[in-house]
Design a protein around this motif. Sequence first.
Motif: not given
Length: 431
Positions: A45-74
Amino acid sequence: MRDFARSDSSAVQEQLDRLGRLSVPEGRLGLDTIRALLARLGDPHKRLPPVFHVAGTNGKGSICAFLRAMLEAQGYKVHATISPHLVRYNERIRVAGELISDERLAELLAEVLDVGEDLNPSFFEVTIAAAFAEFARVPADACVVEVGLGGRFDATNVLEPEVLAACGIAALGIDHERFLLAPEEGVPEAPMARIAFEKVGIAKPGVPLIALGPTQSAAAVIFEVAERVGAPIIMEGVDFRILADGQNFAVVDADSQIVLPLPSLSGAHQVSNAGLAIAMLHHQRSIPVSHEAMVKGVRSARWPARLQRMAEGPLTGGREVWLDGGHNPSAGLALANHFRGQRFHLVIGMLSAKDPASLVGPLGKSIASISVVPVPGHEWHGVDVFGPEARSAGSLPEAFEKLPRDELPVLVAGSLYLAGEALRLNEEFPD
């Protein structure tokens, strides 16, 4: 709370059976076990590329999906770990854009279970240790990590400032009360303030913390903890706004305005989720993402079982069927907003620890019929708690067989575990 997993691979199933036998002592809290387990694996865990860490009750999975899609689009290679899985355990560990293979998964789980046997780790601790070990081994440009439960004591919270690009807090609500509202000295007593306290536990010194606008009491807790930790806090409604019209939405702050097309994911609430993902990318400085990549990612993001229109298949036949794994009041309100003014047949299965009224209540008169089904592998609510008009069915296929032959759409809802069963039966496997 225990997860369940099955695999068509005998090698993977052998390790999943070992995972299923893990039993965590009642009341055990803290990060000592996951840290000890990771130490034996060389502290990946100390040797990972830049990490986007997401918590929350509702929507955190969707937020992760948007993050991944935008990063992969780059054009970036992205690791991701999410929970729970819907159909296959492999969904929890995405390595450089691809779900982990059965062969590698069997090897990895065996390694982690072997080195940690005497530590008595949990299902989720083993999963996160395995994910981080693989993420450190395979080169990639970024990581997207979804919190499993809460934040403060979640196994993912071993992540340190040196690897974090940004932390995000999705919409807050009351859920998992047994774990997140358990009595404890020195923590807020009001339920929403306590939920916020658990979620903001992922804040780290110097790491931007971006949050969707919570209630006033929850916001006060988030600001207090962020200031104490030394995390720069960017709060919706204070530091930025998310505005939408019929075709576009915008993330607006004092210095910029990012305008994008409406998200591909269904539901008005997905505008807020996409907005938080964009704000996280905007306020981090680890990895550049262009406006063009944001547009492409917002349009292409996929997240199964969150207001998903199911395909024609063995389960759905020719009917219009929607699938959603939501199981709390916020999910009920989101579904009510989506189906406003439209009647539908509800096929529902809920874990016995959840409150049926929280989901069914907001849907009100939109429900033309209620069919109650088991949640495979779990304790679930029987038909009696859903009212006198509800009827029972022994399975999803049986429930569909009994539905009236009309043109009304069908909503399958109440549990992500049930959603996974629906996808499996319809031969729609998340990739």
